[in-house]
Write a protein that holds these residues in place. Structure first.
Motif, PDB file in Angstrom:
ATOM      1  N   LEU A  48       2.382  -7.952   1.072  1.00 18.33           N
ATOM      2  CA  LEU A  48       1.630  -7.062   0.155  1.00 18.33           C
ATOM      3  C   LEU A  48       0.321  -6.597   0.931  1.00 18.33           C
ATOM      4  N   PHE A  49      -0.504  -7.426   1.707  1.00 14.01           N
ATOM      5  CA  PHE A  49      -1.448  -7.160   2.463  1.00 14.01           C
ATOM      6  C   PHE A  49      -1.190  -5.818   3.552  1.00 14.01           C
ATOM      7  N   GLU A  50      -0.276  -6.263   4.273  1.00  9.61           N
ATOM      8  CA  GLU A  50       0.115  -5.204   5.241  1.00  9.61           C
ATOM      9  C   GLU A  50       0.784  -4.076   4.580  1.00  9.61           C
ATOM     10  N   ARG A  51       1.359  -3.823   3.467  1.00 13.55           N
ATOM     11  CA  ARG A  51       1.641  -2.742   2.597  1.00 13.55           C
ATOM     12  C   ARG A  51       0.203  -2.114   2.346  1.00 13.55           C
ATOM     13  N   ALA A  52      -0.784  -2.744   2.023  1.00 11.08           N
ATOM     14  CA  ALA A  52      -2.082  -2.218   1.780  1.00 11.08           C
ATOM     15  C   ALA A  52      -2.585  -1.711   2.596  1.00 11.08           C
ATOM     16  N   CYS A  53      -2.697  -2.373   4.048  1.00  9.25           N
ATOM     17  CA  CYS A  53      -3.161  -1.880   5.199  1.00  9.25           C
ATOM     18  C   CYS A  53      -2.715  -0.413   5.789  1.00  9.25           C
ATOM     19  N   ALA A  54      -1.164  -0.411   5.532  1.00 10.36           N
ATOM     20  CA  ALA A  54      -0.465   0.767   5.977  1.00 10.36           C
ATOM     21  C   ALA A  54      -0.919   2.028   5.096  1.00 10.36           C
ATOM     22  N   ARG A  55      -1.246   1.705   3.759  1.00  8.00           N
ATOM     23  CA  ARG A  55      -1.448   2.842   3.134  1.00  8.00           C
ATOM     24  C   ARG A  55      -2.895   3.478   3.354  1.00  8.00           C
ATOM     25  N   ASP A  56      -3.990   2.331   3.464  1.00  7.58           N
ATOM     26  CA  ASP A  56      -5.011   2.358   3.910  1.00  7.58           C
ATOM     27  C   ASP A  56      -5.101   3.442   4.941  1.00  7.58           C
ATOM     28  N   THR A  57      -4.507   3.010   5.863  1.00 10.85           N
ATOM     29  CA  THR A  57      -4.647   3.748   7.150  1.00 10.85           C
ATOM     30  C   THR A  57      -3.857   5.210   7.035  1.00 10.85           C
ATOM     31  N   ALA A  58      -3.117   5.374   6.219  1.00 10.99           N
ATOM     32  CA  ALA A  58      -2.435   6.740   6.034  1.00 10.99           C
ATOM     33  C   ALA A  58      -3.351   7.470   5.044  1.00 10.99           C
ATOM     34  N   GLY A  59      -4.384   6.835   4.351  1.00 13.74           N
ATOM     35  CA  GLY A  59      -5.156   7.788   3.673  1.00 13.74           C
ATOM     36  C   GLY A  59      -4.905   7.674   2.197  1.00 13.74           C
TER      37      GLY A  59
END
Length: 175
Positions: A48-59
């Motif tokens: 879940l955390f990694e999914r969040a990070c990816a979306r954060d990085t993607a804006g």
């Protein structure tokens, strides 16, 4: 708690993906992280955390927020990821214009660091992120004081002076 071989291998693949994240298009990064996360149980905190990070990085902050909250709600993130999730969620909230909530989350994270048994990780990063929230709130003096207090221990000279002056900037605005 020791990591099992499958989990260790998954963590290595996640780390390798993040090493090349800057070379990927935003959608490709999200898809690659999602593919790795899909290998875990749906409620797996790290996934879940990694999914969040990816979306954060993607804006895509609104989607990132949901995953950060879900990861934190599991209560099973390791201390490092837990601090990262709190800091990154607070940053996301700042970007989404929810400044008071961002501040509360960061202050809570910093207070947790002060507990006797706390695993104090990413403390300066939390203070730096809180300084950004203060700037967004129109509180530049507190932001400068907080940023200088985070910087002071790393200076080759004048640590005590800078630290003292930084504390005065923060204290004057909090009284």
């Amino acid at each position: 708690m020791p990591m099992d071989k499958d989990n260790e291998e998954w963590e290595l693949r996640v780390a390798e993906l993040w090493k090349r994240a800057e070379s990927l298009q935003a959608a490709d990064l999200v898809a690659a992280v999602d593919a790795l996360a899909d290998e875990r149980d749906p409620g797996n905190a790290a996934a879940l955390f990694e999914r969040a990070c990816a979306r954060d990085t993607a804006g895509v902050e609104s989607e990132a927020e949901r995953y950060y909250r879900a990861a934190l709600a599991t209560g099973s993130l390791d201390p490092y990821r837990s601090s990262r999730a709190s800091i990154q969620l607070a940053s996301t909230l700042r970007i989404l214009g929810r400044l008071e909530e961002s501040e509360r989350l960061l202050v809570s994270e910093l207070e947790r660091h002060m507990e006797a048994s706390a695993y104090r990780v990413l403390h300066d990063e939390a203070r730096a992120t809180l300084a950004l929230t203060y700037v967004a709130q129109g509180r530049p003096i507190e932001a400068a004081g907080l940023a200088l207090s985070a910087l002071a221990p790393y200076l080759s000279r004048y640590n005590r002076s800078i630290s003292g002056n930084a504390s005065e900037l923060v204290t004057k605005t909090w009284n």
